[in-house]
Scaffold this motif. Structure first.
Motif, PDB file in Angstrom:
ATOM      1  N   ARG A   1     -43.422 -44.537  -5.526  1.00  0.00           N
ATOM      2  CA  ARG A   1     -43.379 -45.960  -5.879  1.00  0.00           C
ATOM      3  C   ARG A   1     -44.332 -46.772  -5.001  1.00  0.00           C
ATOM      4  O   ARG A   1     -45.020 -47.694  -5.480  1.00  0.00           O
ATOM      5  CB  ARG A   1     -41.961 -46.484  -5.756  1.00  0.00           C
ATOM      6  N   ILE A   2     -44.370 -46.438  -3.716  1.00  0.00           N
ATOM      7  CA  ILE A   2     -45.284 -47.136  -2.804  1.00  0.00           C
ATOM      8  C   ILE A   2     -46.738 -46.878  -3.199  1.00  0.00           C
ATOM      9  O   ILE A   2     -47.568 -47.794  -3.240  1.00  0.00           O
ATOM     10  CB  ILE A   2     -45.028 -46.701  -1.354  1.00  0.00           C
ATOM     11  N   LEU A   3     -47.057 -45.617  -3.505  1.00  0.00           N
ATOM     12  CA  LEU A   3     -48.419 -45.259  -3.908  1.00  0.00           C
ATOM     13  C   LEU A   3     -48.800 -45.954  -5.219  1.00  0.00           C
ATOM     14  O   LEU A   3     -49.951 -46.383  -5.389  1.00  0.00           O
ATOM     15  CB  LEU A   3     -48.540 -43.743  -4.062  1.00  0.00           C
ATOM     16  N   GLN A   4     -47.855 -46.080  -6.129  1.00  0.00           N
ATOM     17  CA  GLN A   4     -48.132 -46.779  -7.384  1.00  0.00           C
ATOM     18  C   GLN A   4     -48.427 -48.255  -7.129  1.00  0.00           C
ATOM     19  O   GLN A   4     -49.324 -48.836  -7.752  1.00  0.00           O
ATOM     20  CB  GLN A   4     -46.951 -46.627  -8.343  1.00  0.00           C
ATOM     21  N   THR A   5     -47.689 -48.855  -6.203  1.00  0.00           N
ATOM     22  CA  THR A   5     -47.938 -50.252  -5.842  1.00  0.00           C
ATOM     23  C   THR A   5     -49.317 -50.410  -5.220  1.00  0.00           C
ATOM     24  O   THR A   5     -50.065 -51.349  -5.550  1.00  0.00           O
ATOM     25  CB  THR A   5     -46.859 -50.753  -4.858  1.00  0.00           C
ATOM     26  N   ILE A   6     -49.664 -49.487  -4.323  1.00  0.00           N
ATOM     27  CA  ILE A   6     -50.989 -49.535  -3.694  1.00  0.00           C
ATOM     28  C   ILE A   6     -52.081 -49.379  -4.749  1.00  0.00           C
ATOM     29  O   ILE A   6     -53.105 -50.079  -4.722  1.00  0.00           O
ATOM     30  CB  ILE A   6     -51.119 -48.425  -2.627  1.00  0.00           C
ATOM     31  N   SER A   7     -51.859 -48.476  -5.688  1.00  0.00           N
ATOM     32  CA  SER A   7     -52.841 -48.255  -6.756  1.00  0.00           C
ATOM     33  C   SER A   7     -53.044 -49.518  -7.586  1.00  0.00           C
ATOM     34  O   SER A   7     -54.181 -49.902  -7.892  1.00  0.00           O
ATOM     35  CB  SER A   7     -52.377 -47.102  -7.654  1.00  0.00           C
ATOM     36  N   ASN A   8     -51.946 -50.172  -7.941  1.00  0.00           N
ATOM     37  CA  ASN A   8     -52.048 -51.400  -8.732  1.00  0.00           C
ATOM     38  C   ASN A   8     -52.739 -52.511  -7.954  1.00  0.00           C
ATOM     39  O   ASN A   8     -53.563 -53.257  -8.508  1.00  0.00           O
ATOM     40  CB  ASN A   8     -50.655 -51.855  -9.171  1.00  0.00           C
ATOM     41  N   ASP A   9     -52.415 -52.617  -6.660  1.00  0.00           N
ATOM     42  CA  ASP A   9     -53.048 -53.639  -5.818  1.00  0.00           C
ATOM     43  C   ASP A   9     -54.543 -53.363  -5.659  1.00  0.00           C
ATOM     44  O   ASP A   9     -55.368 -54.280  -5.680  1.00  0.00           O
ATOM     45  CB  ASP A   9     -52.385 -53.688  -4.443  1.00  0.00           C
ATOM     46  N   THR A  10     -54.880 -52.083  -5.508  1.00  0.00           N
ATOM     47  CA  THR A  10     -56.285 -51.703  -5.352  1.00  0.00           C
ATOM     48  C   THR A  10     -57.073 -52.042  -6.604  1.00  0.00           C
ATOM     49  O   THR A  10     -58.202 -52.537  -6.534  1.00  0.00           O
ATOM     50  CB  THR A  10     -56.401 -50.194  -5.068  1.00  0.00           C
ATOM     51  N   ALA A  11     -56.470 -51.784  -7.760  1.00  0.00           N
ATOM     52  CA  ALA A  11     -57.142 -52.101  -9.027  1.00  0.00           C
ATOM     53  C   ALA A  11     -57.384 -53.593  -9.149  1.00  0.00           C
ATOM     54  O   ALA A  11     -58.438 -54.031  -9.625  1.00  0.00           O
ATOM     55  CB  ALA A  11     -56.301 -51.606 -10.194  1.00  0.00           C
ATOM     56  N   SER A  12     -56.425 -54.375  -8.692  1.00  0.00           N
ATOM     57  CA  SER A  12     -56.580 -55.839  -8.755  1.00  0.00           C
ATOM     58  C   SER A  12     -57.665 -56.309  -7.801  1.00  0.00           C
ATOM     59  O   SER A  12     -58.472 -57.194  -8.129  1.00  0.00           O
ATOM     60  CB  SER A  12     -55.260 -56.521  -8.414  1.00  0.00           C
ATOM     61  N   ASN A  13     -57.699 -55.704  -6.612  1.00  0.00           N
ATOM     62  CA  ASN A  13     -58.671 -56.125  -5.604  1.00  0.00           C
ATOM     63  C   ASN A  13     -60.093 -55.693  -5.937  1.00  0.00           C
ATOM     64  O   ASN A  13     -61.060 -56.267  -5.436  1.00  0.00           O
ATOM     65  CB  ASN A  13     -58.289 -55.565  -4.230  1.00  0.00           C
ATOM     66  N   ASN A  14     -60.239 -54.676  -6.785  1.00  0.00           N
ATOM     67  CA  ASN A  14     -61.572 -54.190  -7.143  1.00  0.00           C
ATOM     68  C   ASN A  14     -62.352 -55.195  -7.984  1.00  0.00           C
ATOM     69  O   ASN A  14     -63.560 -55.057  -8.171  1.00  0.00           O
ATOM     70  CB  ASN A  14     -61.464 -52.868  -7.919  1.00  0.00           C
ATOM     71  N   THR A  15     -61.656 -56.202  -8.497  1.00  0.00           N
ATOM     72  CA  THR A  15     -62.356 -57.225  -9.280  1.00  0.00           C
ATOM     73  C   THR A  15     -63.211 -58.130  -8.395  1.00  0.00           C
ATOM     74  O   THR A  15     -64.135 -58.788  -8.876  1.00  0.00           O
ATOM     75  CB  THR A  15     -61.345 -58.091 -10.045  1.00  0.00           C
ATOM     76  N   ALA A  16     -62.890 -58.164  -7.086  1.00  0.00           N
ATOM     77  CA  ALA A  16     -63.682 -58.970  -6.146  1.00  0.00           C
ATOM     78  C   ALA A  16     -64.529 -58.045  -5.294  1.00  0.00           C
ATOM     79  O   ALA A  16     -64.057 -57.027  -4.810  1.00  0.00           O
ATOM     80  CB  ALA A  16     -62.750 -59.803  -5.262  1.00  0.00           C
ATOM     81  N   SER A  17     -65.800 -58.343  -5.107  1.00  0.00           N
ATOM     82  CA  SER A  17     -66.687 -57.498  -4.315  1.00  0.00           C
ATOM     83  C   SER A  17     -66.768 -58.014  -2.891  1.00  0.00           C
ATOM     84  O   SER A  17     -66.752 -59.210  -2.639  1.00  0.00           O
ATOM     85  CB  SER A  17     -68.094 -57.465  -4.940  1.00  0.00           C
ATOM     86  N   ASN A  18     -66.920 -57.080  -1.913  1.00  0.00           N
ATOM     87  CA  ASN A  18     -67.038 -57.444  -0.501  1.00  0.00           C
ATOM     88  C   ASN A  18     -67.905 -56.388   0.166  1.00  0.00           C
ATOM     89  O   ASN A  18     -67.534 -55.224   0.205  1.00  0.00           O
ATOM     90  CB  ASN A  18     -65.653 -57.502   0.151  1.00  0.00           C
ATOM     91  N   ASP A  19     -69.055 -56.800   0.652  1.00  0.00           N
ATOM     92  CA  ASP A  19     -70.021 -55.844   1.190  1.00  0.00           C
ATOM     93  C   ASP A  19     -70.058 -55.813   2.708  1.00  0.00           C
ATOM     94  O   ASP A  19     -70.979 -55.240   3.290  1.00  0.00           O
ATOM     95  CB  ASP A  19     -71.429 -56.177   0.665  1.00  0.00           C
ATOM     96  N   LYS A  20     -69.101 -56.404   3.387  1.00  0.00           N
ATOM     97  CA  LYS A  20     -69.129 -56.434   4.848  1.00  0.00           C
ATOM     98  C   LYS A  20     -68.915 -55.033   5.390  1.00  0.00           C
ATOM     99  O   LYS A  20     -68.071 -54.275   4.916  1.00  0.00           O
ATOM    100  CB  LYS A  20     -68.049 -57.367   5.379  1.00  0.00           C
ATOM    101  N   ALA A  21     -69.673 -54.696   6.448  1.00  0.00           N
ATOM    102  CA  ALA A  21     -69.641 -53.337   6.987  1.00  0.00           C
ATOM    103  C   ALA A  21     -68.269 -52.989   7.551  1.00  0.00           C
ATOM    104  O   ALA A  21     -67.764 -51.885   7.342  1.00  0.00           O
ATOM    105  CB  ALA A  21     -70.707 -53.190   8.080  1.00  0.00           C
TER     106      ALA A  21
END
Length: 250
Positions: A64-84
């Motif tokens: 369940r935790i991994l599924q939540t992380i996966s969903n959050d990651t998918a949402s965050n991938n819509t924003a780009s961030n190139d900081k090292a």
């Protein structure tokens, strides 16, 4: 005198009694051993199933935790961030996540060794799907293995609609639009047409037909589902907010 002689002849001798008693004792002993063996098997099986359930509970929570992380990651991938430094943090986080994933995969394999319960089979299938989302697994191999687990689960629990919708969705991501794909979806509909996971996949199909009727996929679906047009219409009339899946698995 003759009657007495006959009665004496019919009565078992002392030697006969001596032979019968050991046989009865041997039979009684064999029966006790058989009952003891049966009881031991039952106790062992109950202990094995109980241990499997105890080991499964933490794995279930981690999934369940991994599924939540996966969903959050998918949402965050819509924003780009190139900081090292953000990239470095991402690498460390991905490494830690992969370690957790492998631990849970080992744990669920141990659980399945103890008991191949449908719930445990589907938990491993979900883990394999998460491995694809996170980039840890080869997509084709992992989803094919997941579907084998779902099919095994169906043999043990044939009336669970989400299993069929999960099979269909994995076949979608594998590009396997065949008769089995249709069969799984139709079965899911009849077993639970309003179950969210079932509605999700059916609405993918309905939207594909409705929104791009001239596309290759729409024409393929129109042909595949021509015998089930009433079901397609049912989901076309429902909420069509879900988009067609592209990169994500499930």
């Amino acid at each position: 005198m003759q009657r007495n002689s006959l009665n004496m002849a019919q009565q078992p001798s002392a030697d006969d009694k001596a032979m019968v008693q050991p046989k009865r004792y041997a039979l009684s002993k064999a029966l006790r051993l058989l009952l003891l063996l049966l009881l031991s098997v039952l106790v062992f099986t109950a202990a094995r199933f109980g241990l499997g359930n105890a080991l499964f509970k933490p794995v279930e929570g981690q999934i369940r935790i991994l599924q939540t992380i996966s969903n959050d990651t998918a949402s965050n991938n819509t924003a780009s961030n190139d900081k090292a430094h953000d990239n470095n943090q991402t690498v460390h986080a991905q490494s830690a996540l992969q370690a957790i994933y492998q631990q849970q995969l080992t744990a669920i394999n141990r659980v399945l060794w103890l008991h191949r319960n449908p719930q445990y089979l589907e938990a491993k299938a979900q883990l394999l799907e998460l491995g694809v989302r996170f980039g840890f697994n080869d997509k084709t191999q992992a989803l094919t293995q997941a579907n084998r687990l779902y099919i095994e689960s169906i043999t043990k629990r044939p009336a669970w609609p989400v299993t069929y919708s999960s099979l269909a969705l994995n076949k979608w991501h594998l590009g396997e639009f065949d008769r089995d794909f249709v069969t799984y979806l139709v079965q899911a509909h009849y077993l639970g047409k309003n179950v969210p996971q079932v509605k999700q996949v059916w609405q993918y199909v309905a939207n594909s037909i409705n929104q791009a009727s001239t596309s290759e996929l729409a024409m393929l679906f129109t042909e595949l589902f021509k015998e089930h047009s009433a079901i397609v219409a049912y989901y076309q009339q429902a909420d069509n907010a879900n988009a067609t899946p592209t990169q994500q698995v499930k």
